[in-house]
Design an enzyme around this catalytic site. Structure first.
Site, mmCIF file in Angstrom:
data_model
loop_
_atom_site.group_PDB
_atom_site.id
_atom_site.type_symbol
_atom_site.label_atom_id
_atom_site.label_comp_id
_atom_site.label_asym_id
_atom_site.label_seq_id
_atom_site.Cartn_x
_atom_site.Cartn_y
_atom_site.Cartn_z
ATOM 1 N N ASP A 84 12.890 7.784 13.367
ATOM 2 C CA ASP A 84 14.045 7.220 12.421
ATOM 3 C C ASP A 84 13.736 5.718 12.000
ATOM 4 O OD1 ASP A 84 16.136 7.230 10.978
ATOM 5 O OD2 ASP A 84 17.556 7.009 12.985
ATOM 6 N N LEU A 85 14.160 4.900 11.290
ATOM 7 C CA LEU A 85 14.322 4.079 11.221
ATOM 8 C C LEU A 85 15.073 2.981 11.811
ATOM 9 C CD1 LEU A 85 12.905 1.009 9.473
ATOM 10 C CD2 LEU A 85 13.810 2.211 7.824
ATOM 11 N N ASP A 86 16.393 2.872 11.215
ATOM 12 C CA ASP A 86 17.995 2.073 11.435
ATOM 13 C C ASP A 86 17.856 2.782 13.031
ATOM 14 O OD1 ASP A 86 17.657 0.652 8.915
ATOM 15 O OD2 ASP A 86 18.472 2.684 8.342
ATOM 16 N N THR A 89 13.334 8.504 7.158
ATOM 17 C CA THR A 89 15.102 7.970 6.960
ATOM 18 C C THR A 89 15.771 8.610 6.732
ATOM 19 O OG1 THR A 89 15.216 5.781 6.462
ATOM 20 C CG2 THR A 89 13.798 6.026 5.717
ATOM 21 N N LYS A 142 19.719 14.652 6.702
ATOM 22 C CA LYS A 142 20.053 14.968 8.034
ATOM 23 C C LYS A 142 21.663 15.157 7.539
ATOM 24 C CE LYS A 142 17.031 11.257 9.414
ATOM 25 N NZ LYS A 142 16.170 10.228 10.586
ATOM 26 N N ASP A 199 18.789 8.146 17.103
ATOM 27 C CA ASP A 199 19.500 7.041 18.159
ATOM 28 C C ASP A 199 20.857 7.592 17.299
ATOM 29 O OD1 ASP A 199 19.575 5.802 14.940
ATOM 30 O OD2 ASP A 199 21.189 4.867 14.825
#
Length: 220
Positions: free
Chosen positions: A16-18, A108, A140, A165
């Protein structure tokens, strides 16, 4: 002291990114606050509800009378012009770069353009496989993004490690059939219990490549 653990059978890592690679919390808060003020919306837990999900789906939930796709485009345009406070999360760069290009992807809930902007802003290279919000019909917690990334890497989902996260991302990774590692950067560990493994920081995770094998170690 508990012994280190290993995530076995991993051939690819889907990041995942953020909240996993990039700390964008301040930007996200600023942008959603501007959006709420723009529409006179007061939702105390708006940012929390938005974490880990596509903006278009959050807007459909909290403001169903608005044009969700147009509003999502506005949000992304604002975020793409705001690099202030973006930073790498601890351990993110070393772990990301330890994974060979053919074995890594970023998945993402934001758009691809925003992901490229944020990766570039913190000095991370854009991977060959980058799945953004516009690449899937369902965001998601649906598994679509992770399934697409696994397919593009030509690795079975059950041989992929997802790093997430947020609860929607953990659920997406599980639904895709991947092993899920949760990092408690955005949500407390007790809200990420659906993951197979959990850490406080990616500094606790290392990757070693031996021949065709990827050895993922999780320090406890």
């Amino acid at each position: 002291m508990a012994p280190d653990r290993r995530a076995d059978g991993v051939r690819a890592i889907l990041f995942d990114l953020d909240g996993v690679l990039v700390d964008s919390e301040a930007v996200v808060v600023r942008t959603w606050q501007r959006w709420a003020e723009r529409h006179g919306v007061h939702i105390p837990d708006l940012v929390r509800r938005a974490h880990g999900r596509r903006s278009v789906e959050t807007i459909r939930d909290v403001a169903p009378t608005l044009d969700a796709e147009a509003e999502a485009r506005w949000l992304e345009s604002v975020e793409r012009s705001d690099p202030k406070d973006l930073r790498l999360l601890p351990g993110a760069a070393s772990l990301f770069r330890a994974v060979p290009e053919k074995c890594r992807a970023v998945v993402t809930s934001g758009g691809r353009g925003l992901a490229q902007f944020r990766l570039g802003s913190v000095g991370l290279e854009v991977p060959d496989v980058l799945v953004g919000a516009e690449d899937v019909e369902r965001g998601k917690p649906a598994p679509d993004g992770y399934l697409l990334a696994a397919r593009r890497l030509d690795v079975p989902p059950e041989e992929c490690l997802v790093i997430e996260d947020a609860p929607p991302g953990v659920a997406a990774g599980r639904a895709a059939g991947c092993t899920v590692l949760a990092v408690a950067t955005t949500f407390p560990a007790n809200e990420l219990r659906g993951a197979h493994h959990g850490v406080a920081s990616l500094e606790r995770v290392s990757v070693r490549i031996t021949g065709d094998d990827m050895i993922v170690t999780i320090a406890m």
